[in-house]
Enzyme design. Sequence first.
Site, PDB file in Angstrom:
ATOM      1  CD  GLU A 122     -28.241 -60.718  30.362  1.00 22.72           C
ATOM      2  OE1 GLU A 122     -27.290 -60.407  31.081  1.00 22.72           O
ATOM      3  OE2 GLU A 122     -28.790 -59.921  29.554  1.00 22.72           O
TER       4      GLU A 122
ATOM      5  CG  ASP B 181     -22.642 -58.589  36.586  1.00 23.69           C
ATOM      6  OD1 ASP B 181     -22.119 -57.596  36.038  1.00 23.69           O
ATOM      7  OD2 ASP B 181     -22.209 -59.744  36.441  1.00 23.69           O
TER       8      ASP B 181
ATOM      9  CG  ASP C 126     -21.700 -48.335  32.013  1.00 20.85           C
ATOM     10  OD1 ASP C 126     -21.424 -49.045  32.997  1.00 20.85           O
ATOM     11  OD2 ASP C 126     -20.855 -47.978  31.169  1.00 20.85           O
TER      12      ASP C 126
HETATM   13  N1  SAM Z   1     -19.370 -56.645  34.073  1.00 22.78           N
HETATM   14  C1  SAM Z   1     -20.033 -55.884  33.121  1.00 22.78           C
HETATM   15  C2  SAM Z   1     -19.731 -54.423  33.104  1.00 22.78           C
HETATM   16  O1  SAM Z   1     -19.977 -53.726  34.088  1.00 22.78           O
HETATM   17  O2  SAM Z   1     -19.226 -53.953  32.110  1.00 22.78           O
HETATM   18  C3  SAM Z   1     -21.483 -56.168  33.092  1.00 22.78           C
HETATM   19  C4  SAM Z   1     -21.673 -57.289  32.141  1.00 22.78           C
HETATM   20  S1  SAM Z   1     -23.195 -58.057  32.094  1.00 22.78           S
HETATM   21  C5  SAM Z   1     -22.970 -58.892  30.586  1.00 22.78           C
HETATM   22  C6  SAM Z   1     -24.415 -56.822  31.915  1.00 22.78           C
HETATM   23  C7  SAM Z   1     -25.756 -57.428  31.506  1.00 22.78           C
HETATM   24  O3  SAM Z   1     -26.837 -56.723  32.096  1.00 22.78           O
HETATM   25  C8  SAM Z   1     -26.024 -57.391  29.994  1.00 22.78           C
HETATM   26  O4  SAM Z   1     -25.885 -58.662  29.444  1.00 22.78           O
HETATM   27  C9  SAM Z   1     -27.447 -56.840  29.887  1.00 22.78           C
HETATM   28  O5  SAM Z   1     -28.218 -57.530  28.921  1.00 22.78           O
HETATM   29  C10 SAM Z   1     -27.947 -57.069  31.298  1.00 22.78           C
HETATM   30  N2  SAM Z   1     -29.114 -56.234  31.653  1.00 22.78           N
HETATM   31  C11 SAM Z   1     -29.266 -54.900  31.429  1.00 22.78           C
HETATM   32  N3  SAM Z   1     -30.489 -54.510  31.856  1.00 22.78           N
HETATM   33  C12 SAM Z   1     -31.110 -55.611  32.369  1.00 22.78           C
HETATM   34  C13 SAM Z   1     -32.370 -55.834  32.978  1.00 22.78           C
HETATM   35  N4  SAM Z   1     -33.275 -54.861  33.099  1.00 22.78           N
HETATM   36  N5  SAM Z   1     -32.673 -57.090  33.410  1.00 22.78           N
HETATM   37  C14 SAM Z   1     -31.776 -58.098  33.275  1.00 22.78           C
HETATM   38  N6  SAM Z   1     -30.565 -57.942  32.686  1.00 22.78           N
HETATM   39  C15 SAM Z   1     -30.226 -56.712  32.254  1.00 22.78           C
END
Ligand code: SAM
Length: 293
Positions: A113, A162, A165
């Site tokens: 994350e 996960d 968007d």
């Molecule tokens: N279930 C959720 C939804 O679809 O609405 C997704 C929730 S989850 C908290 C999404 C996570 O992806 C965020 O906390 C964001 O920081 C993480 N994220 C986005 N880009 C990322 C990347 N390049 N590497 C790791 N994490 C990432």
Amino acid sequence: MAEAPSFVHNNWFTEKSDGIGFSIKIKEKIFEKQSQFQKIEIYDTETLGRLLLLDGKTMVSDKDEHIYHEMITHIPLNTHPNPKRALVIGGGDGGTIREIIKHPSIEEAYLVEIDEDVINACKEYFPEVSCALDDPRVTVCCEDGIQFIKDHKNYFDLIVIDSTDPEGFALELFSPSFYQNVYDALTDDGIMTNQTDNPFIYPDTVRTTYQNMGKVFQNIYMYWGYCMLYPGSFWTFGFGSKTYNPLLEVSIEKIKAKNLKTKYYNAGLQKGAFLLPQFALDILPDHAPQKRV
Ligand code: SAM
């Protein structure tokens, strides 16, 4: 000026998405922080328990989070005959990891994350979602999944994207070059799943995502679940596989014997979730096996 994605008025939070709004009655805001990457907010709501927003978009609620987390994990883990190593990119709330380690064959599960503040906020305010992050089989890495994946080859039986968007710093997680790196990080019979949005509201975005996946995975499928919190509630998941066909190589008896404790997923949905309305099928690239049924 760009339209604000969401707003609070008279104790109602409204998320706006392309001319459609989804509203939830809130009690109070209990957390707010602008992290290095995004604005993190947590509300107490009247009907959904706690609610996590990232940059004003709904991510997780206590009441319905299990649906998304069960569907993005148990479908691939019950297709693969013996998954041992799993990777989650994004998913800092911990719900996807919680579901993955319900499978006794899992020996290692990595959470990558980018935003440590999301993990810390969820550990404090969503204890039932984040409860597995301290499991001895789990390794939590606070780094960019795009870099992490480049350093791993032929290692994971399951990779779950996960993510937020396809915009901003998460956009690359939907690109052909990223999917190629995911493919290379999978074992010879590995599976990838990802969240792929609502094809009714965002047909162009969803089409582009599946075209990009299809440039790398010969076997790509779409399945869906009812995720009340997300725009339109008809939420799709991508399934990219090197070998397994999720509609053929699945033993319903074996799934039942696992006796997984779930609230949405069940053995019937293992195949049923792949039955799609025509407008969703039309979005898939021509080589997708579901098009030939
Ligand atoms: N279930 C959720 C939804 O679809 O609405 C997704 C929730 S989850 C908290 C999404 C996570 O992806 C965020 O906390 C964001 O920081 C993480 N994220 C986005 N880009 C990322 C990347 N390049 N590497 C790791 N994490 C990432």
